[in-house]
Design an enzyme around this catalytic site. Sequence first.
Site, PDB file in Angstrom:
ATOM      1  N   ASP A  44     -11.171  -8.962  -0.262  1.00  0.00           N
ATOM      2  CA  ASP A  44     -10.076  -8.050  -0.604  1.00  0.00           C
ATOM      3  C   ASP A  44      -8.780  -8.852  -0.722  1.00  0.00           C
ATOM      4  OD1 ASP A  44      -8.973  -5.326  -0.978  1.00  0.00           O
ATOM      5  OD2 ASP A  44      -7.736  -6.009   0.697  1.00  0.00           O
ATOM      6  N   TYR A  49      -0.091 -10.749  -1.621  1.00  0.00           N
ATOM      7  CA  TYR A  49      -0.387 -11.516  -0.404  1.00  0.00           C
ATOM      8  C   TYR A  49       0.023 -12.986  -0.559  1.00  0.00           C
ATOM      9  CZ  TYR A  49      -3.289  -7.469   0.890  1.00  0.00           C
ATOM     10  OH  TYR A  49      -3.753  -6.201   1.167  1.00  0.00           O
ATOM     11  N   LYS A  74      -5.133  -6.618  -6.470  1.00  0.00           N
ATOM     12  CA  LYS A  74      -4.246  -5.449  -6.601  1.00  0.00           C
ATOM     13  C   LYS A  74      -2.987  -5.767  -7.403  1.00  0.00           C
ATOM     14  CE  LYS A  74      -5.682  -4.321  -1.902  1.00  0.00           C
ATOM     15  NZ  LYS A  74      -5.679  -5.585  -1.148  1.00  0.00           N
ATOM     16  N   HIS A 105      -1.782  -1.258  -6.083  1.00  0.00           N
ATOM     17  CA  HIS A 105      -1.615  -1.471  -4.633  1.00  0.00           C
ATOM     18  C   HIS A 105      -0.949  -0.284  -3.934  1.00  0.00           C
ATOM     19  CE1 HIS A 105      -1.164  -5.039  -1.635  1.00  0.00           C
ATOM     20  NE2 HIS A 105      -1.440  -3.930  -0.997  1.00  0.00           N
TER      21      HIS A 105
HETATM   22  P1  NDP Z   1      -7.455  -5.305  10.662  1.00  0.00           P
HETATM   23  O1  NDP Z   1      -7.578  -3.874  11.030  1.00  0.00           O
HETATM   24  O2  NDP Z   1      -8.552  -5.968   9.927  1.00  0.00           O
HETATM   25  O3  NDP Z   1      -7.132  -6.090  12.003  1.00  0.00           O
HETATM   26  C1  NDP Z   1      -6.827  -7.456  11.998  1.00  0.00           C
HETATM   27  C2  NDP Z   1      -6.423  -7.858  13.397  1.00  0.00           C
HETATM   28  O4  NDP Z   1      -7.543  -7.666  14.268  1.00  0.00           O
HETATM   29  C3  NDP Z   1      -6.036  -9.303  13.490  1.00  0.00           C
HETATM   30  O5  NDP Z   1      -4.981  -9.404  14.433  1.00  0.00           O
HETATM   31  C4  NDP Z   1      -7.297  -9.994  14.040  1.00  0.00           C
HETATM   32  O6  NDP Z   1      -6.941 -11.091  14.829  1.00  0.00           O
HETATM   33  C5  NDP Z   1      -7.892  -8.915  14.892  1.00  0.00           C
HETATM   34  N1  NDP Z   1      -9.372  -8.966  14.916  1.00  0.00           N
HETATM   35  C6  NDP Z   1     -10.218  -9.121  13.880  1.00  0.00           C
HETATM   36  N2  NDP Z   1     -11.495  -9.073  14.281  1.00  0.00           N
HETATM   37  C7  NDP Z   1     -11.458  -8.879  15.618  1.00  0.00           C
HETATM   38  C8  NDP Z   1     -12.464  -8.742  16.599  1.00  0.00           C
HETATM   39  N3  NDP Z   1     -13.773  -8.788  16.294  1.00  0.00           N
HETATM   40  N4  NDP Z   1     -12.071  -8.573  17.891  1.00  0.00           N
HETATM   41  C9  NDP Z   1     -10.759  -8.526  18.221  1.00  0.00           C
HETATM   42  N5  NDP Z   1      -9.744  -8.635  17.322  1.00  0.00           N
HETATM   43  C10 NDP Z   1     -10.105  -8.801  16.027  1.00  0.00           C
HETATM   44  O7  NDP Z   1      -6.058  -5.503   9.912  1.00  0.00           O
HETATM   45  P2  NDP Z   1      -5.455  -5.681   8.475  1.00  0.00           P
HETATM   46  O8  NDP Z   1      -4.217  -4.878   8.500  1.00  0.00           O
HETATM   47  O9  NDP Z   1      -5.412  -7.092   8.103  1.00  0.00           O
HETATM   48  O10 NDP Z   1      -6.464  -4.942   7.485  1.00  0.00           O
HETATM   49  C11 NDP Z   1      -7.585  -5.578   6.918  1.00  0.00           C
HETATM   50  C12 NDP Z   1      -7.398  -5.845   5.428  1.00  0.00           C
HETATM   51  O11 NDP Z   1      -7.114  -4.654   4.732  1.00  0.00           O
HETATM   52  C13 NDP Z   1      -6.185  -6.727   5.101  1.00  0.00           C
HETATM   53  O12 NDP Z   1      -6.407  -8.067   5.435  1.00  0.00           O
HETATM   54  C14 NDP Z   1      -6.028  -6.450   3.635  1.00  0.00           C
HETATM   55  O13 NDP Z   1      -6.983  -7.175   2.883  1.00  0.00           O
HETATM   56  C15 NDP Z   1      -6.318  -4.953   3.592  1.00  0.00           C
HETATM   57  N6  NDP Z   1      -5.075  -4.145   3.647  1.00  0.00           N
HETATM   58  C16 NDP Z   1      -4.718  -3.438   2.522  1.00  0.00           C
HETATM   59  C17 NDP Z   1      -3.557  -2.710   2.497  1.00  0.00           C
HETATM   60  C18 NDP Z   1      -3.179  -1.968   1.265  1.00  0.00           C
HETATM   61  O14 NDP Z   1      -2.003  -1.556   1.145  1.00  0.00           O
HETATM   62  N7  NDP Z   1      -4.083  -1.736   0.347  1.00  0.00           N
HETATM   63  C19 NDP Z   1      -2.662  -2.637   3.659  1.00  0.00           C
HETATM   64  C20 NDP Z   1      -3.153  -3.349   4.816  1.00  0.00           C
HETATM   65  C21 NDP Z   1      -4.324  -4.063   4.788  1.00  0.00           C
HETATM   66  P3  NDP Z   1      -7.663 -12.529  14.654  1.00  0.00           P
HETATM   67  O15 NDP Z   1      -7.294 -13.020  13.279  1.00  0.00           O
HETATM   68  O16 NDP Z   1      -7.043 -13.331  15.735  1.00  0.00           O
HETATM   69  O17 NDP Z   1      -9.129 -12.325  14.822  1.00  0.00           O
END
Ligand code: NDP
Length: 297
Positions: A44, A49, A74, A105
């Site tokens: 994604d 980004y 996006k 987006h």
């Molecule tokens: P997530 O809900 O995926 O959460 C990410 C956070 O969770 C990070 O801090 C990560 O830390 C932590 N994490 C990941 N896996 C674990 C685990 N197994 N155990 C504990 N902590 C964990 O957040 P996002 O907001 O990044 O959403 C995911 C994706 O969605 C984005 O990367 C993007 O591609 C998309 N997105 C799209 C949007 C839109 O407007 N269309 C808006 C927001 C997001 P760590 O890296 O330390 O593991």
Amino acid sequence: MPRQFSLADGGKIHAVGLGTWQLEGNQGREAMVHALKSGYRMLDCAFSYGNQALVAEAIEQSGVAREDLFIVDKLANTWHSAAEECLDRTLAALKTDTLDLWLMHWPSPLNHHGNHPKCPTLPDGTVDFEKNWNYVKTWQTMIEIQKRRPEVKRLGVANFGIKELEAISVTGVLPLVNQVELHPSCNQENLHKYCIQKGIQLVAYSPLGSTGSALLHDPNLKAIAKKNNATVAQCLLSWGVANGWPVIPRSSSPDRLDQNLDILELSKEDVDAISRIGKASPKRYVTAPWHTFEEIV
Ligand code: NDP
């Protein structure tokens, strides 16, 4: 558990994809390479980004063939009136000939010539929207682009509520996907029902509750995770897949990337319990100055 979901055009979308927001620098690239080598096949991505070139490097380093990937990208808010140029830059940066899915987006066209590439503002500090433009016009433009550009396999949207989906339906073309914030505290029940009726597949962004998520520390979720010999993150992602939508978690840690790919078969009792936990604490983690969301229900 399903490894893929069917889309209304007969295509398939993976149940788990990799979120690439904020994956930057060497650590970000290494995380992406690890994810691809471990089996992630949906990426994604987004123009805004600012890491599309890094994604391209990661794909190259992973050795995974382009035809085995499902790449989502996006159209950025400040490019609605220059959508085809945004597409061309995206294809070039990602070093790919095709996008499996191209999303709008946000339903928020911002000034292409404004004072900031992501969030231009007016002298009074308010958001600088694109004049004489609206997201229905953007959707129509994306439809026209797709007709003449085989590079765009599918069209979708993100951050659309029912009001916005109704508005773009005047074009006669519905998005195949609507990517929205979706986790137990933001369960989008009404939007989900509406999308099922219309054949639009919801995709869950921020499925773990994004950075600093309180859900990951919820004691009731911890108890369900313990019972399933799994982690809270796995329970959150498995809850989403059990409800019928793909999830796109992001992690920069190899261990957590592997964990997130391992979707569990939760019992109906656990799925219902997780839904109840979320309803008790409704919350959106993602907000933006250029958009007013509908109520979460
Ligand atoms: P997530 O809900 O995926 O959460 C990410 C956070 O969770 C990070 O801090 C990560 O830390 C932590 N994490 C990941 N896996 C674990 C685990 N197994 N155990 C504990 N902590 C964990 O957040 P996002 O907001 O990044 O959403 C995911 C994706 O969605 C984005 O990367 C993007 O591609 C998309 N997105 C799209 C949007 C839109 O407007 N269309 C808006 C927001 C997001 P760590 O890296 O330390 O593991």
